[in-house]
Motif scaffolding. Sequence first.
Motif, PDB file in Angstrom:
ATOM      1  N   ALA A 314     -12.537  33.054  97.531  1.00 32.76           N
ATOM      2  CA  ALA A 314     -11.300  32.833  98.282  1.00 32.76           C
ATOM      3  C   ALA A 314     -10.271  32.111  97.435  1.00 32.76           C
ATOM      4  CB  ALA A 314     -11.610  32.028  99.544  1.00 32.76           C
ATOM      5  N   GLU A 315     -10.732  31.185  96.598  1.00 31.39           N
ATOM      6  CA  GLU A 315      -9.798  30.417  95.775  1.00 31.39           C
ATOM      7  C   GLU A 315      -8.999  31.326  94.849  1.00 31.39           C
ATOM      8  OE1 GLU A 315     -13.018  29.897  96.101  1.00 31.39           O
ATOM      9  OE2 GLU A 315     -13.028  28.079  97.351  1.00 31.39           O
ATOM     10  N   GLU A 316      -9.627  32.388  94.359  1.00 25.16           N
ATOM     11  CA  GLU A 316      -8.922  33.326  93.477  1.00 25.16           C
ATOM     12  C   GLU A 316      -7.935  34.176  94.267  1.00 25.16           C
ATOM     13  OE1 GLU A 316      -9.887  37.312  90.790  1.00 25.16           O
ATOM     14  OE2 GLU A 316     -11.493  35.888  91.260  1.00 25.16           O
ATOM     15  N   LEU A 317      -8.369  34.717  95.404  1.00 26.92           N
ATOM     16  CA  LEU A 317      -7.512  35.603  96.189  1.00 26.92           C
ATOM     17  C   LEU A 317      -6.314  34.870  96.782  1.00 26.92           C
ATOM     18  CD1 LEU A 317     -10.263  37.669  98.029  1.00 26.92           C
ATOM     19  CD2 LEU A 317      -8.822  38.419  96.125  1.00 26.92           C
ATOM     20  N   LEU A 318      -6.441  33.565  97.000  1.00 29.81           N
ATOM     21  CA  LEU A 318      -5.339  32.773  97.557  1.00 29.81           C
ATOM     22  C   LEU A 318      -4.610  31.961  96.501  1.00 29.81           C
ATOM     23  CD1 LEU A 318      -7.030  31.392 100.826  1.00 29.81           C
ATOM     24  CD2 LEU A 318      -5.523  33.380 100.591  1.00 29.81           C
ATOM     25  N   SER A 319      -4.950  32.142  95.245  1.00 26.05           N
ATOM     26  CA  SER A 319      -4.348  31.327  94.187  1.00 26.05           C
ATOM     27  C   SER A 319      -2.873  31.654  94.001  1.00 26.05           C
ATOM     28  CB  SER A 319      -5.085  31.551  92.861  1.00 26.05           C
ATOM     29  OG  SER A 319      -4.853  32.859  92.371  1.00 26.05           O
ATOM     30  N   GLU A 320      -2.129  30.676  93.507  1.00 23.08           N
ATOM     31  CA  GLU A 320      -0.681  30.853  93.332  1.00 23.08           C
ATOM     32  C   GLU A 320      -0.348  32.000  92.381  1.00 23.08           C
ATOM     33  OE1 GLU A 320       3.335  30.558  91.939  1.00 23.08           O
ATOM     34  OE2 GLU A 320       1.540  30.224  90.709  1.00 23.08           O
ATOM     35  N   PRO A 321      -1.013  32.142  91.234  1.00 14.77           N
ATOM     36  CA  PRO A 321      -0.689  33.281  90.359  1.00 14.77           C
ATOM     37  C   PRO A 321      -0.981  34.628  91.014  1.00 14.77           C
ATOM     38  CG  PRO A 321      -1.880  31.588  89.142  1.00 14.77           C
ATOM     39  CD  PRO A 321      -1.964  31.216  90.585  1.00 14.77           C
ATOM     40  N   TYR A 322      -2.073  34.702  91.772  1.00 20.90           N
ATOM     41  CA  TYR A 322      -2.459  35.976  92.388  1.00 20.90           C
ATOM     42  C   TYR A 322      -1.448  36.390  93.459  1.00 20.90           C
ATOM     43  CZ  TYR A 322      -5.717  39.639  93.838  1.00 20.90           C
ATOM     44  OH  TYR A 322      -6.305  40.860  94.106  1.00 20.90           O
ATOM     45  N   VAL A 323      -1.102  35.459  94.370  1.00 20.84           N
ATOM     46  CA  VAL A 323      -0.172  35.831  95.442  1.00 20.84           C
ATOM     47  C   VAL A 323       1.232  36.040  94.889  1.00 20.84           C
ATOM     48  CG1 VAL A 323      -1.552  34.674  97.197  1.00 20.84           C
ATOM     49  CG2 VAL A 323       0.306  33.426  96.126  1.00 20.84           C
ATOM     50  N   ARG A 324       1.581  35.372  93.803  1.00 21.98           N
ATOM     51  CA  ARG A 324       2.889  35.593  93.195  1.00 21.98           C
ATOM     52  C   ARG A 324       2.994  37.016  92.641  1.00 21.98           C
ATOM     53  NH1 ARG A 324       7.263  32.838  91.980  1.00 21.98           N
ATOM     54  NH2 ARG A 324       6.305  30.926  92.788  1.00 21.98           N
ATOM     55  N   ARG A 325       1.909  37.524  92.054  1.00 15.00           N
ATOM     56  CA  ARG A 325       1.926  38.903  91.555  1.00 15.00           C
ATOM     57  C   ARG A 325       2.129  39.895  92.704  1.00 15.00           C
ATOM     58  NH1 ARG A 325      -2.192  36.995  88.076  1.00 15.00           N
ATOM     59  NH2 ARG A 325      -3.835  37.831  89.428  1.00 15.00           N
ATOM     60  N   ILE A 326       1.490  39.613  93.851  1.00  8.17           N
ATOM     61  CA  ILE A 326       1.689  40.468  95.023  1.00  8.17           C
ATOM     62  C   ILE A 326       3.154  40.456  95.439  1.00  8.17           C
ATOM     63  CG2 ILE A 326       1.165  40.702  97.490  1.00  8.17           C
ATOM     64  CD1 ILE A 326      -1.646  39.685  96.884  1.00  8.17           C
ATOM     65  N   ALA A 327       3.729  39.263  95.506  1.00  7.10           N
ATOM     66  CA  ALA A 327       5.140  39.134  95.901  1.00  7.10           C
ATOM     67  C   ALA A 327       6.063  39.848  94.922  1.00  7.10           C
ATOM     68  CB  ALA A 327       5.505  37.659  96.008  1.00  7.10           C
ATOM     69  N   GLU A 328       5.796  39.685  93.641  1.00  7.18           N
ATOM     70  CA  GLU A 328       6.671  40.302  92.635  1.00  7.18           C
ATOM     71  C   GLU A 328       6.583  41.822  92.666  1.00  7.18           C
ATOM     72  OE1 GLU A 328       5.321  38.325  89.141  1.00  7.18           O
ATOM     73  OE2 GLU A 328       6.628  36.562  89.444  1.00  7.18           O
ATOM     74  N   ARG A 329       5.386  42.362  92.886  1.00  6.01           N
ATOM     75  CA  ARG A 329       5.262  43.817  93.002  1.00  6.01           C
ATOM     76  C   ARG A 329       6.030  44.326  94.216  1.00  6.01           C
ATOM     77  NH1 ARG A 329      -0.256  43.028  91.122  1.00  6.01           N
ATOM     78  NH2 ARG A 329      -0.971  42.852  93.277  1.00  6.01           N
ATOM     79  N   ALA A 330       5.957  43.577  95.312  1.00  4.20           N
ATOM     80  CA  ALA A 330       6.676  43.991  96.522  1.00  4.20           C
ATOM     81  C   ALA A 330       8.177  43.963  96.307  1.00  4.20           C
ATOM     82  CB  ALA A 330       6.282  43.085  97.694  1.00  4.20           C
ATOM     83  N   MET A 331       8.681  42.892  95.700  1.00  4.84           N
ATOM     84  CA  MET A 331      10.129  42.787  95.484  1.00  4.84           C
ATOM     85  C   MET A 331      10.625  43.795  94.460  1.00  4.84           C
ATOM     86  SD  MET A 331      10.974  38.690  95.795  1.00  4.84           S
ATOM     87  CE  MET A 331       9.664  38.087  94.726  1.00  4.84           C
ATOM     88  N   ALA A 332       9.726  44.230  93.545  1.00  7.92           N
ATOM     89  CA  ALA A 332      10.114  45.234  92.550  1.00  7.92           C
ATOM     90  C   ALA A 332      10.028  46.650  93.095  1.00  7.92           C
ATOM     91  CB  ALA A 332       9.229  45.100  91.310  1.00  7.92           C
ATOM     92  N   GLY A 333       9.467  46.807  94.287  1.00  7.63           N
ATOM     93  CA  GLY A 333       9.360  48.139  94.881  1.00  7.63           C
ATOM     94  C   GLY A 333       8.240  48.977  94.307  1.00  7.63           C
TER      95      GLY A 333
END
Length: 539
Positions: A314-333
């Motif tokens: 869980a610590e990896e899936l909720l980590s700041e670098p991991y969720v930031r990559r999800i956010a950046e992919r979403a904002m990049a379309g």
Amino acid sequence: MSEFTARRLSATGDEWAVATPHSTASDAAADVLRGGGNAVDAALAAAAMLTVVYPNQCSVGGDLLALVGTADGEVRFVNAAGRAPRAVDAGEIAARYESMPVLGALPVTVPGAVAGWAALADTWGTRPLSAALGPAEAAAHEGVPVAPGLALDLRREEQILARDPGMRGVFFADGDVLAAGRTLRQPALARTLASIAAQGPSALYGGDVGQSLVRLLAEQGSAMTVEDLAEHTVRLSGTHSAVYDGVDHLSSGDNSQGLYFLQGLRALDVVRSVRGTLDPLGRDAGVVASVLAQAAADRDRFCCDPEWGEAAPAEELLSEPYVRRIAERAMAGTPVELLGQRKASGDTVAVVATDRDGTWVSLIQSVFHCFGSGVLDPGTGVVLHNRGASFSLDPASPNRLAGGKRPLHTLMPVLVREGGELVGAHGVMGGRAQPQVHTHLALHLAAGATAERAVSAPRWVLGAMEAGVTEGAGTVKAERDVPTAGVRAIEGGGFDVELIDAHDDGVGHGQLVRRAGGADGPRLVAATDPRADGSAVAG
């Protein structure tokens, strides 16, 4: 005027509040709270009643997950999810089927709801479990009016239900399914509830009730044994959390998908820090859909029974670098591949409650698909769930079928905390889309919506809500009153949109209890979703 047309969609009070998807269950909980019981006692009364009045969505033969928070700040996760039979032959099933069967005896795992009820009563209740079961037993014996939502599901699932003698004996009259308003009597279920009240959970986990279930399942090819039932245990553990716009959301880990709701919410908080307040019905709908799709993909890759040692940390899936990559992919379309979708038709009930002592409860119980496995035991009146349909038959999957293993679980209770104090209990129905419905609620509330508006606002969901569904890949189901700007934003994110009716339960339904500030100080607010047959009550 019927109880369903007269129901209360929101309520405010100073001492306690409750919301459920059926008015009779809400009233049962409210009676307990008025009589001095606590939120757990009330939630159990509602949960038992829901097995009688909403058998399309929950049952004595289903599963339960819950969060309980107390005034001292402790929050515990109750995982009563059942396991596959110890003797199940996964290889033999894989040789016969491309994917796990959805109907019949094979997807039936150990029903955990009754053990969950007992754990809740023993750990936090002020009354014995038998007190919670009494009103439900009486309702099953005397009969209850068929609710509109139950009638709709009976009609939708009529052909499947007609194949099973137990289902025909309970839900049909004169060759047709019961219509809304007709009386539903369940004498066998009343006897089962009476047995559990008298004997405790052992009535099911090794006693006469369980023996009847095992005999029926064995006749239909299941490896379930009385020993499987007797060995069932409930796990109590801590929670995980995600902060969105300063508000802390707590949910379940283990084999539940709560972790992936929290992952998406953390990623959306990154998006919010860039774009400002997010609107899931307007310009931000496409970005929100992308984040939710990525979280759903992680769930399907990683979610499994952690006791088998293959779960992603869980610590990896909720980590700041991991969720930031999800956010950046979403904002990049960046395009996201979706699983197929089919309209869901009821699978889960949520009970949310709080009391004068500061106890908060989010209780979720379910038969998984509508009417579960499509099997009802005539001897006990129990509808059996099909939670095992979530297992994978891929030998490389962490969620692969194995004896004694718990499947990926869609149930996920949520509590909310601000400034270190519990202020909310959220619960939703929606199968695999539960994290999405919870996200809609969280975003609407963060944007200033009232609790009633948050549960009733137009909604959309993406991906498969049920197991064993592969058609329609990439489709987002959006209610017709989702604004045009939101639909275009979703399409701009690379998703196809299919419009469905407004207030369609195919996008799930939610229940909320929140502590909200006002001119006269904080008050408790309860709200129920108009997509179900529930009511909100407060005092």
